[in-house]
Design a protein around this motif. Sequence first.
Motif, PDB file in Angstrom:
ATOM      1  N   ALA A 112       3.235   1.598  -9.538  1.00  0.00           N
ATOM      2  CA  ALA A 112       2.304   2.693  -9.237  1.00  0.00           C
ATOM      3  C   ALA A 112       0.860   2.218  -9.368  1.00  0.00           C
ATOM      4  N   ILE A 113       0.584   1.443 -10.401  1.00  0.00           N
ATOM      5  CA  ILE A 113      -0.770   0.914 -10.583  1.00  0.00           C
ATOM      6  C   ILE A 113      -1.168   0.092  -9.361  1.00  0.00           C
ATOM      7  N   ARG A 114      -0.258  -0.763  -8.894  1.00  0.00           N
ATOM      8  CA  ARG A 114      -0.577  -1.581  -7.713  1.00  0.00           C
ATOM      9  C   ARG A 114      -0.858  -0.700  -6.491  1.00  0.00           C
ATOM     10  N   ILE A 115      -0.056   0.340  -6.314  1.00  0.00           N
ATOM     11  CA  ILE A 115      -0.259   1.243  -5.178  1.00  0.00           C
ATOM     12  C   ILE A 115      -1.619   1.922  -5.281  1.00  0.00           C
ATOM     13  N   GLU A 122      -4.248   1.026  -6.999  1.00  0.00           N
ATOM     14  CA  GLU A 122      -5.343   0.061  -6.865  1.00  0.00           C
ATOM     15  C   GLU A 122      -5.622  -0.257  -5.398  1.00  0.00           C
ATOM     16  N   ILE A 123      -4.565  -0.410  -4.619  1.00  0.00           N
ATOM     17  CA  ILE A 123      -4.747  -0.657  -3.183  1.00  0.00           C
ATOM     18  C   ILE A 123      -5.437   0.539  -2.531  1.00  0.00           C
ATOM     19  N   LEU A 124      -5.000   1.738  -2.900  1.00  0.00           N
ATOM     20  CA  LEU A 124      -5.584   2.943  -2.310  1.00  0.00           C
ATOM     21  C   LEU A 124      -7.074   3.074  -2.623  1.00  0.00           C
ATOM     22  N   VAL A 125      -7.471   2.799  -3.875  1.00  0.00           N
ATOM     23  CA  VAL A 125      -8.893   2.950  -4.214  1.00  0.00           C
ATOM     24  C   VAL A 125      -9.732   1.808  -3.663  1.00  0.00           C
ATOM     25  N   GLN A 126      -9.112   0.656  -3.429  1.00  0.00           N
ATOM     26  CA  GLN A 126      -9.840  -0.426  -2.764  1.00  0.00           C
ATOM     27  C   GLN A 126     -10.108  -0.073  -1.307  1.00  0.00           C
ATOM     28  N   ARG A 127      -9.134   0.572  -0.682  1.00  0.00           N
ATOM     29  CA  ARG A 127      -9.297   1.001   0.717  1.00  0.00           C
ATOM     30  C   ARG A 127     -10.308   2.134   0.854  1.00  0.00           C
ATOM     31  N   ASP A 128     -10.287   3.053  -0.132  1.00  0.00           N
ATOM     32  CA  ASP A 128     -11.156   4.229  -0.072  1.00  0.00           C
ATOM     33  C   ASP A 128     -11.616   4.566  -1.484  1.00  0.00           C
ATOM     34  N   THR A 129     -12.811   4.111  -1.828  1.00  0.00           N
ATOM     35  CA  THR A 129     -13.325   4.314  -3.193  1.00  0.00           C
ATOM     36  C   THR A 129     -13.602   5.780  -3.508  1.00  0.00           C
ATOM     37  N   SER A 130     -13.554   6.650  -2.511  1.00  0.00           N
ATOM     38  CA  SER A 130     -13.788   8.074  -2.765  1.00  0.00           C
ATOM     39  C   SER A 130     -12.484   8.864  -2.906  1.00  0.00           C
ATOM     40  N   ASN A 131     -11.358   8.172  -3.016  1.00  0.00           N
ATOM     41  CA  ASN A 131     -10.062   8.835  -3.147  1.00  0.00           C
ATOM     42  C   ASN A 131      -9.864   9.263  -4.605  1.00  0.00           C
ATOM     43  N   GLY A 132     -10.376  10.452  -4.933  1.00  0.00           N
ATOM     44  CA  GLY A 132     -10.328  10.941  -6.310  1.00  0.00           C
ATOM     45  C   GLY A 132      -8.931  11.085  -6.861  1.00  0.00           C
ATOM     46  N   GLU A 133      -7.993  11.502  -6.024  1.00  0.00           N
ATOM     47  CA  GLU A 133      -6.625  11.670  -6.491  1.00  0.00           C
ATOM     48  C   GLU A 133      -6.009  10.324  -6.881  1.00  0.00           C
ATOM     49  N   ALA A 134      -6.270   9.286  -6.102  1.00  0.00           N
ATOM     50  CA  ALA A 134      -5.762   7.952  -6.444  1.00  0.00           C
ATOM     51  C   ALA A 134      -6.408   7.448  -7.725  1.00  0.00           C
ATOM     52  N   TRP A 135      -7.723   7.676  -7.892  1.00  0.00           N
ATOM     53  CA  TRP A 135      -8.410   7.291  -9.138  1.00  0.00           C
ATOM     54  C   TRP A 135      -7.780   8.017 -10.325  1.00  0.00           C
ATOM     55  N   PHE A 136      -7.519   9.315 -10.152  1.00  0.00           N
ATOM     56  CA  PHE A 136      -6.937  10.098 -11.239  1.00  0.00           C
ATOM     57  C   PHE A 136      -5.589   9.519 -11.664  1.00  0.00           C
ATOM     58  N   GLY A 193       0.855  -1.178   0.000  1.00  0.00           N
ATOM     59  CA  GLY A 193       0.000   0.000   0.000  1.00  0.00           C
ATOM     60  C   GLY A 193       0.880   1.212   0.000  1.00  0.00           C
ATOM     61  N   GLY A 194       0.435   2.225   0.636  1.00  0.00           N
ATOM     62  CA  GLY A 194       1.226   3.437   0.686  1.00  0.00           C
ATOM     63  C   GLY A 194       0.328   4.636   0.520  1.00  0.00           C
ATOM     64  N   SER A 195       0.888   5.645  -0.075  1.00  0.00           N
ATOM     65  CA  SER A 195       0.154   6.886  -0.251  1.00  0.00           C
ATOM     66  C   SER A 195       0.151   7.279  -1.721  1.00  0.00           C
ATOM     67  N   VAL A 196      -0.637   8.278  -2.026  1.00  0.00           N
ATOM     68  CA  VAL A 196      -0.654   8.799  -3.392  1.00  0.00           C
ATOM     69  C   VAL A 196       0.752   9.263  -3.768  1.00  0.00           C
ATOM     70  N   GLU A 197       1.438   9.883  -2.822  1.00  0.00           N
ATOM     71  CA  GLU A 197       2.802  10.354  -3.078  1.00  0.00           C
ATOM     72  C   GLU A 197       3.730   9.201  -3.432  1.00  0.00           C
ATOM     73  N   ASP A 198       3.552   8.041  -2.776  1.00  0.00           N
ATOM     74  CA  ASP A 198       4.357   6.861  -3.111  1.00  0.00           C
ATOM     75  C   ASP A 198       4.104   6.432  -4.555  1.00  0.00           C
ATOM     76  N   GLY A 199       2.845   6.480  -4.972  1.00  0.00           N
ATOM     77  CA  GLY A 199       2.504   6.123  -6.343  1.00  0.00           C
ATOM     78  C   GLY A 199       3.091   7.106  -7.346  1.00  0.00           C
ATOM     79  N   ILE A 200       3.009   8.391  -7.030  1.00  0.00           N
ATOM     80  CA  ILE A 200       3.583   9.411  -7.911  1.00  0.00           C
ATOM     81  C   ILE A 200       5.094   9.222  -8.015  1.00  0.00           C
ATOM     82  N   ASP A 201       5.727   8.899  -6.896  1.00  0.00           N
ATOM     83  CA  ASP A 201       7.162   8.632  -6.902  1.00  0.00           C
ATOM     84  C   ASP A 201       7.481   7.436  -7.804  1.00  0.00           C
ATOM     85  N   SER A 202       6.654   6.406  -7.752  1.00  0.00           N
ATOM     86  CA  SER A 202       6.863   5.233  -8.619  1.00  0.00           C
ATOM     87  C   SER A 202       6.742   5.623 -10.089  1.00  0.00           C
ATOM     88  N   ILE A 203       5.761   6.474 -10.397  1.00  0.00           N
ATOM     89  CA  ILE A 203       5.614   6.944 -11.782  1.00  0.00           C
ATOM     90  C   ILE A 203       6.879   7.681 -12.214  1.00  0.00           C
TER      91      ILE A 203
END
Length: 150
Positions: free
Chosen positions: A29-32, A34-48, A11-21
């Motif tokens: 980054a996709i895995r990060i 995906e975990i974030l949106v599974q945990r919180d389906t309203s996380n618009g930044e992770a969806w973006f 898991g991690g944070s949106v920042e971790d995913g951006i760092d992976s990108i």
Amino acid sequence: MGEVRVGEVRGGSVEDGIDSISRGSVLEAIRIFEILVQRDTSNGEAWFYLGVCHQQRENEKQAIAAFTNVLPQDECYASAQLSLAASLQNEYQSISAIRCLENWLRLCHPNAVSGRSITTTAELKTTLLSLSSPSPDVELCTALGITLFS
């Protein structure tokens, strides 16, 4: 301590995913994200950012699904509308792409479309060209580029 396998993402944070990108690890980054949106389906930044990753891998249908989950109240909604328009256009869904670009215009350039609806690609191109300025606007250039392929 437990053993951590190579490539495992807890898991991690949106920042971790951006760092992976930024490191070129789009699959990580996709895995990060995906975990974030599974945990919180309203996380618009992770969806973006999940949509951005799928676009980079040319998985347009998955990108469309991710961008569609970004809601109007999310800070990245305008950018998601523009990115969604690009993916829709790549999937030959021109009418839907025009709707997304019109939404983007209403958010970013409300005076350009005040009180009217854009119904054709020609109207959209004319409106976008009317916004041109001496200093290039990257998002405006992107929107114009999308219209060129419709």
